[in-house]
Design a protein around this motif. Structure first.
Motif, PDB file in Angstrom:
ATOM      1  N   MET A   1       0.831  -1.202   0.000  1.00  0.00           N
ATOM      2  CA  MET A   1       0.000   0.000   0.000  1.00  0.00           C
ATOM      3  C   MET A   1       0.872   1.263   0.000  1.00  0.00           C
ATOM      4  SD  MET A   1      -2.912  -1.493  -0.165  1.00  0.00           S
ATOM      5  CE  MET A   1      -2.108  -2.867  -0.983  1.00  0.00           C
ATOM      6  N   ALA A   2       2.130   1.116   0.394  1.00  0.00           N
ATOM      7  CA  ALA A   2       3.044   2.263   0.394  1.00  0.00           C
ATOM      8  C   ALA A   2       3.958   2.268  -0.831  1.00  0.00           C
ATOM      9  CB  ALA A   2       3.892   2.239   1.676  1.00  0.00           C
ATOM     10  N   ASN A   3       3.702   1.389  -1.788  1.00  0.00           N
ATOM     11  CA  ASN A   3       4.602   1.316  -2.952  1.00  0.00           C
ATOM     12  C   ASN A   3       3.939   1.075  -4.302  1.00  0.00           C
ATOM     13  OD1 ASN A   3       7.601   1.425  -2.246  1.00  0.00           O
ATOM     14  ND2 ASN A   3       6.848   0.022  -0.673  1.00  0.00           N
ATOM     15  N   CYS A   4       2.826   0.338  -4.314  1.00  0.00           N
ATOM     16  CA  CYS A   4       2.338  -0.196  -5.596  1.00  0.00           C
ATOM     17  C   CYS A   4       1.818   0.865  -6.568  1.00  0.00           C
ATOM     18  CB  CYS A   4       1.215  -1.212  -5.361  1.00  0.00           C
ATOM     19  SG  CYS A   4       1.758  -2.699  -4.531  1.00  0.00           S
ATOM     20  N   LEU A   5       1.026   1.819  -6.065  1.00  0.00           N
ATOM     21  CA  LEU A   5       0.379   2.757  -7.009  1.00  0.00           C
ATOM     22  C   LEU A   5       1.409   3.496  -7.850  1.00  0.00           C
ATOM     23  CD1 LEU A   5      -2.608   4.461  -5.142  1.00  0.00           C
ATOM     24  CD2 LEU A   5      -2.692   2.724  -6.932  1.00  0.00           C
ATOM     25  N   LEU A   6       2.399   4.080  -7.184  1.00  0.00           N
ATOM     26  CA  LEU A   6       3.386   4.865  -7.941  1.00  0.00           C
ATOM     27  C   LEU A   6       4.337   3.980  -8.736  1.00  0.00           C
ATOM     28  CD1 LEU A   6       4.223   7.827  -5.537  1.00  0.00           C
ATOM     29  CD2 LEU A   6       3.022   7.927  -7.726  1.00  0.00           C
ATOM     30  N   SER A   7       4.559   2.750  -8.265  1.00  0.00           N
ATOM     31  CA  SER A   7       5.422   1.839  -9.032  1.00  0.00           C
ATOM     32  C   SER A   7       4.734   1.468 -10.347  1.00  0.00           C
ATOM     33  CB  SER A   7       5.724   0.577  -8.214  1.00  0.00           C
ATOM     34  OG  SER A   7       6.440   0.918  -7.057  1.00  0.00           O
TER      35      SER A   7
END
Ligand SMILES: Cc1cc2nc3c(=O)[nH]c(=O)nc-3n(C[C@H](O)[C@H](O)[C@H](O)COP(=O)(O)OP(=O)(O)OC[C@H]3O[C@@H](n4cnc5c(N)ncnc54)[C@H](O)[C@@H]3O)c2cc1C
Length: 484
Positions: free
Chosen positions: A434-440
């Motif tokens: 949740m702290a990495n996937c969207l922007l990755s």
């Protein structure tokens, strides 16, 4: 017990290079996925023959790639290929925690990458959590995702871990004064008196949130399908078996993606396949590996007040290893509470390595569930847990990398074994999706469209230096055997 230890080290070495296989067709039932979304089995009558972009995986990373491509290009067509039902991987089976782990990771990151990169990673995760908020605000107007903005209470169960954490925070705040004040350190007494948590030597509060990720992701897919009916196609129950590239192809769609329902050609292939990625990209086996997590939903029957509006919890301890049983404790339990029902969402691992380095979520270990049932009431000072009820339990597969960082970028030919330049990956979020996937996901979608992305931490990329030095089978074995 040296022989048991040697046995376990040997087993780890074999397990991390094993083929994770395809997602199992009969996964355990996750509480979050009930009832299933109306689109959970969406599929065209026949698989189309060609698309611009094929995305493998329909979790939050696949969603982010699709949304970015659709919004950033006026005509491009996207096909999502999902082995099981919509959002049936880790995103639909996780702990629902939206929280940063930059504080506890910072000193380790500085040691390996220097303070500038460590700071860049910390800020990237914070920005990503902001993006989660924005996504929720845009798509969850009816509060179906039961989002709570709250503070996460990181609870430290032993002094060694707490001191290391405090040192890491102090280092981070010294290097990056703009991050000062994000963490508020508490002593053990305050953790007990104010939050009712027993056994803490200290704690820390940080801004965070809780969410129902399955509902969020399926709702956004639903809206994207309405907005882009001619450009977005989702094919569930369509496992990808392998990918081929034809260097002599005269059209842009030089990739052929073979699935259980036939083949599809595409210009770009995106691997949003998390812990299963090694099946399609065998040269990644050992560098990233599946890690099976266990989740429970527990009802305290009103014996503990509902704090779900104000706090979520993480319980940190020094990892353990029992050479007789072969069981390892991985150093973390995570906990949230539903404001509506008071139910606790509690997860964490204490299991043998063959149970954790595994891509099989078709069963949940009884021992792991028993361990979580016994542990949770104790954190609230309840030694007698007979009135607590187990509402649900399930397992889910995370992706872990040898250096603890995600893999985000173009898949180099040295890894794909193909000369084409149209393969992209965003995977291995090491339990902090949740702290990495969207922007990755956004980063690789923009890169594939030829746009400049200068905000992705360089350490997430797949350059040869990382592949040779830290993204290796040897490092994975070291990370997993360090505590044995
Ligand atoms: C038990 C558990 C608890 C967790 N708790 C938290 C938490 O509280 N907070 C947090 O931030 N993160 C948590 N995580 C991690 C987080 O859920 C993941 O990092 C994140 O969901 C990864 O999203 P993804 O889209 O990359 O992968 P996934 O959601 O795993 O999606 C990958 C998809 O790819 C599909 N797939 C794989 N191979 C193929 C193939 N060959 N063909 C077709 N489809 C394929 C899978 O079926 C799956 O649907 C947890 C994970 C687990 C398992």
């Amino acid at each position: 017990m040296a022989s048991n230890k040697n046995r376990d080290i040997e087993q780890i070495t074999q397990l991390i290079v094993a083929d994770p296989g395809l997602p199992r067709p009969n996964p355990t039932s996750s509480y979050w996925q009930n009832p299933p979304h109306t689109l959970s089995k969406i599929q065209s009558p026949t698989l189309q023959r060609e698309t611009n972009h094929a995305i493998i995986g329909s979790g939050i990373t696949g969603l982010s790639i699709a949304k970015t491509l659709l919004n950033s290009h006026p005509t491009t067509k996207i096909t999502i290929l999902e082995a099981r039902t919509l959002c049936s991987g880790a995103t639909g089976r996780n702990g629902g925690q939206m929280a940063a782990n930059m504080g506890e990771e910072y000193s380790h990151l500085v040691q390996h990458l220097g303070s500038e990169m460590a700071g860049k990673i910390a800020k990237f995760t914070l920005k990503n959590l902001d993006c989660m908020k924005e996504l929720i605000e845009e798509f969850d107007t009816g509060d179906i995702c039961e989002v709570q903005e709250l503070r996460k209470l990181r609870v430290f169960l032993n002094g060694e871990k707490f001191e290391a954490f405090r040192g890491s925070i102090a280092l981070m705040e010294g290097d990056h004064p703009e991050l000062k004040g994000f963490y508020k350190i508490l002593d053990g007494d305050t953790v007990l008196k104010k939050y009712g948590i027993h056994g803490a030597v200290g704690g820390a509060l940080l801004p965070a949130g809780t969410v129902w990720p399955y509902r969020l992701v399926t709702k956004v897919f639903e809206d994207l399908l309405k907005k882009f009916p001619d450009r977005l196609t989702i094919e569930t129950n369509t496992p990808v078996i392998n990918v081929e590239h034809d260097p002599t192809c005269t059209t842009p769609a030089a990739y052929t993606i073979h699935t259980s329902r036939g083949s599809l050609r595409a210009e770009n292939v995106f691997y949003a396949t998390n812990g299963y990625t090694g099946h399609l990209l065998p040269r990644l086996r050992g560098r990233i590996h599946p890690f099976k997590g266990t989740m429970t939903v527990q009802d305290s029957n009103g014996s503990v007040p509902n704090q779900g509006k104000d706090v979520s919890w993480g319980f940190h301890y020094t990892p353990t290893y029992d050479s007789v049983t072969g069981k390892s404790g991985y150093g973390l339990y995570y906990l949230g509470q539903s404001v509506k029902t008071g139910y606790f969402y509690f997860g964490g691992e204490n299991a043998r390595v063959d149970e954790t380095v595994s891509a099989d979520d078709s069963f949940v270990g009884e021992d792991s569930v028993a361990h979580l049932r016994k542990g949770l009431p104790r954190f609230f000072g309840k030694d007698n847990s007979s009135s607590w009820k187990l509402v649900s339990s399930w397992s889910g597969i995370m992706g872990f990398s040898s250096d603890g960082l995600p893999l985000v970028g173009r898949v180099p030919s040295s890894l794909s074994g193909r000369s084409g330049q149209g393969e992209w990956i965003a995977a291995a979020f090491n339990g902090y999706g949740m702290a990495n996937c969207l922007l990755s996901g956004e980063a690789i979608a923009l890169m594939a469209l030829g746009k400049k992305v200068d905000w992705l931490p360089g350490a997430y990329g797949l350059d040869e230096e990382r592949l040779k030095s830290v993204l290796t089978e040897r490092e994975s074995v070291q990370a997993l055997t360090a505590k044995l």
